[in-house]
Design a protein around this motif. Structure first.
Motif, mmCIF file in Angstrom:
data_model
loop_
_atom_site.group_PDB
_atom_site.id
_atom_site.type_symbol
_atom_site.label_atom_id
_atom_site.label_comp_id
_atom_site.label_asym_id
_atom_site.label_seq_id
_atom_site.Cartn_x
_atom_site.Cartn_y
_atom_site.Cartn_z
ATOM 1 N N LYS A 100 1.947 10.756 -7.763
ATOM 2 C CA LYS A 100 1.281 11.762 -6.976
ATOM 3 C C LYS A 100 0.591 11.145 -5.870
ATOM 4 N N CYS A 101 0.131 9.936 -6.081
ATOM 5 C CA CYS A 101 -0.553 9.342 -5.002
ATOM 6 C C CYS A 101 0.219 8.917 -3.878
ATOM 7 N N LEU A 102 1.458 8.470 -4.068
ATOM 8 C CA LEU A 102 2.311 8.113 -3.125
ATOM 9 C C LEU A 102 2.783 9.310 -2.088
ATOM 10 N N ASN A 103 3.212 10.405 -2.989
ATOM 11 C CA ASN A 103 3.327 11.641 -2.271
ATOM 12 C C ASN A 103 2.262 12.204 -1.580
ATOM 13 N N ALA A 104 1.209 11.876 -1.550
ATOM 14 C CA ALA A 104 -0.167 12.336 -0.815
ATOM 15 C C ALA A 104 -0.391 11.440 0.384
ATOM 16 N N GLY A 105 0.264 10.527 0.482
ATOM 17 C CA GLY A 105 0.136 9.310 1.789
ATOM 18 C C GLY A 105 -0.749 8.226 1.260
ATOM 19 N N GLY A 106 -0.771 7.935 -0.121
ATOM 20 C CA GLY A 106 -1.624 6.683 -0.699
ATOM 21 C C GLY A 106 -0.665 5.800 -0.870
ATOM 22 N N VAL A 107 -0.978 4.450 -1.377
ATOM 23 C CA VAL A 107 -0.284 3.389 -1.600
ATOM 24 C C VAL A 107 -0.726 2.910 -3.290
ATOM 25 N N ALA A 108 0.210 2.352 -3.698
ATOM 26 C CA ALA A 108 0.116 1.938 -5.127
ATOM 27 C C ALA A 108 0.389 0.445 -5.189
ATOM 28 N N LEU A 109 -0.726 -0.346 -5.656
ATOM 29 C CA LEU A 109 -0.745 -1.746 -6.066
ATOM 30 C C LEU A 109 -0.237 -1.905 -7.501
ATOM 31 N N LEU A 110 0.972 -2.526 -7.561
ATOM 32 C CA LEU A 110 1.751 -2.542 -8.751
ATOM 33 C C LEU A 110 1.559 -3.863 -9.274
ATOM 34 N N GLY A 111 1.179 -4.072 -10.474
ATOM 35 C CA GLY A 111 1.452 -5.284 -11.316
ATOM 36 C C GLY A 111 2.751 -5.209 -11.961
ATOM 37 N N VAL A 112 3.750 -5.989 -11.484
ATOM 38 C CA VAL A 112 4.917 -6.078 -12.254
ATOM 39 C C VAL A 112 5.235 -7.490 -12.646
ATOM 40 N N THR A 113 6.399 -7.530 -13.706
ATOM 41 C CA THR A 113 6.572 -8.737 -14.424
ATOM 42 C C THR A 113 7.279 -9.769 -13.474
ATOM 43 N N TRP A 114 6.943 -10.831 -13.668
ATOM 44 C CA TRP A 114 7.206 -12.228 -12.738
ATOM 45 C C TRP A 114 7.054 -13.351 -13.346
ATOM 46 N N GLY A 115 8.331 -13.682 -14.136
ATOM 47 C CA GLY A 115 8.022 -15.315 -14.801
ATOM 48 C C GLY A 115 6.859 -14.934 -15.815
ATOM 49 N N LYS A 116 6.093 -16.003 -16.089
ATOM 50 C CA LYS A 116 5.015 -16.148 -17.115
ATOM 51 C C LYS A 116 3.643 -15.401 -16.633
ATOM 52 N N ASN A 117 3.468 -15.426 -15.190
ATOM 53 C CA ASN A 117 2.169 -14.847 -14.778
ATOM 54 C C ASN A 117 2.070 -13.543 -14.093
ATOM 55 N N GLY A 118 2.984 -12.600 -13.968
ATOM 56 C CA GLY A 118 2.960 -11.531 -13.332
ATOM 57 C C GLY A 118 2.902 -11.556 -12.039
ATOM 58 N N HIS A 119 2.824 -10.540 -11.178
ATOM 59 C CA HIS A 119 2.980 -10.547 -9.581
ATOM 60 C C HIS A 119 2.416 -9.140 -9.329
ATOM 61 N N TYR A 120 1.994 -8.950 -7.741
ATOM 62 C CA TYR A 120 1.618 -7.511 -7.343
ATOM 63 C C TYR A 120 2.380 -7.469 -6.132
ATOM 64 N N ILE A 121 2.678 -6.233 -6.116
ATOM 65 C CA ILE A 121 3.571 -5.752 -5.055
ATOM 66 C C ILE A 121 2.752 -4.304 -4.353
ATOM 67 N N LEU A 122 3.177 -3.811 -3.257
ATOM 68 C CA LEU A 122 2.453 -2.611 -2.689
ATOM 69 C C LEU A 122 3.784 -1.662 -2.524
ATOM 70 N N ALA A 123 3.588 -0.620 -3.472
ATOM 71 C CA ALA A 123 4.497 0.564 -3.245
ATOM 72 C C ALA A 123 4.070 1.437 -2.122
ATOM 73 N N LEU A 124 5.016 1.863 -1.430
ATOM 74 C CA LEU A 124 4.913 2.693 -0.198
ATOM 75 C C LEU A 124 5.198 4.029 -0.260
ATOM 76 N N ARG A 125 6.379 4.285 -0.810
ATOM 77 C CA ARG A 125 6.837 5.579 -1.019
ATOM 78 C C ARG A 125 8.064 5.244 -2.140
ATOM 79 N N HIS A 126 8.583 6.744 -2.488
ATOM 80 C CA HIS A 126 9.827 6.558 -3.669
ATOM 81 C C HIS A 126 10.535 8.048 -3.152
ATOM 82 N N ASP A 127 11.530 7.888 -3.914
ATOM 83 C CA ASP A 127 12.361 9.166 -3.785
ATOM 84 C C ASP A 127 13.087 9.209 -5.199
#
Length: 195
Positions: A100-127
């Motif tokens: 819903k946030c992405l559909n309304a023009g927002g962005v999502a800062l996603l914590g994703v798995t990345w080795g042992k420590n994790g990582h953050y990426i910026l989701a901009l849109r989806h289909d």
């Protein structure tokens, strides 16, 4: 007025502050972002303490505090809606808060798995199948079935896309997954209606 191009991490550990600044840059023009906000991003983040060294990452607590501060921050011509999510609410299922946030023009800062420590990426849109994101630590993706590198436009476009089905797997094994329910977190950012 101009928007600031997305930036890459300056070190091995600053994915959270870099992604917060990229998220704000996606929503606001350069002149609209107060210097005090950038100061708070760096003040709250890089608080992890590991093996006697400070600043090797950002804790979940710090991420939540920063999202709370941004939500309450009301400066002249600047207001952002910041929602910190944890657990089962972090997903790309039908009608999810992230979608819903992405559909309304927002962005999502996603914590994703990345080795042992994790990582953050910026989701901009989806289909229907993919989430398009900017990873501040870009790599050439070998797993082209689930994660693909994209040609970055040098401005504010995505540099990778991740299969939703892959992201939603409840596992901390393999990179670019939202992970187990207990380890999921993200921050939703959007412009407040009065900014």
């Amino acid at each position: 007025m101009s928007k600031v191009p997305f930036r890459q991490q300056a070190s091995e550990y600053d994915c959270v502050p870099t992604t917060f600044i990229n998220g704000l840059s996606a929503l606001f023009q350069r002149k609209e972002i107060p210097a005090a906000v950038i100061q708070k991003v760096f003040l709250y983040t890089l608080d992890s303490f590991e093996r006697g060294t400070h600043g090797q990452g950002t804790t979940l607590h710090a991420t939540a505090l920063l999202a709370d501060w941004l939500e309450r921050c009301r400066l002249k011509n600047f207001g952002v809606k910041a929602v910190h999510l944890e657990g089962a609410s972090v997903n790309f299922g039908p009608g999810s808060l992230v979608s819903k946030c992405l559909n309304a023009g927002g962005v999502a800062l996603l914590g994703v798995t990345w080795g042992k420590n994790g990582h953050y990426i910026l989701a901009l849109r989806h289909d229907a199948r993919w989430v398009y994101a900017f990873d501040p630590y870009p790599i050439a993706h070998k797993n082209k079935k689930h994660v693909e590198s994209l040609e970055f436009d040098g401005k504010q476009g995505p540099n990778c896309r991740i299969l939703k089905q892959w992201l939603n797997v409840r596992s901390d094994k393999s990179n670019y997954r939202l992970g187990t329910i207990a380890n999921r977190d993200c921050v939703l950012l959007s412009r407040s209606s009065d900014s």
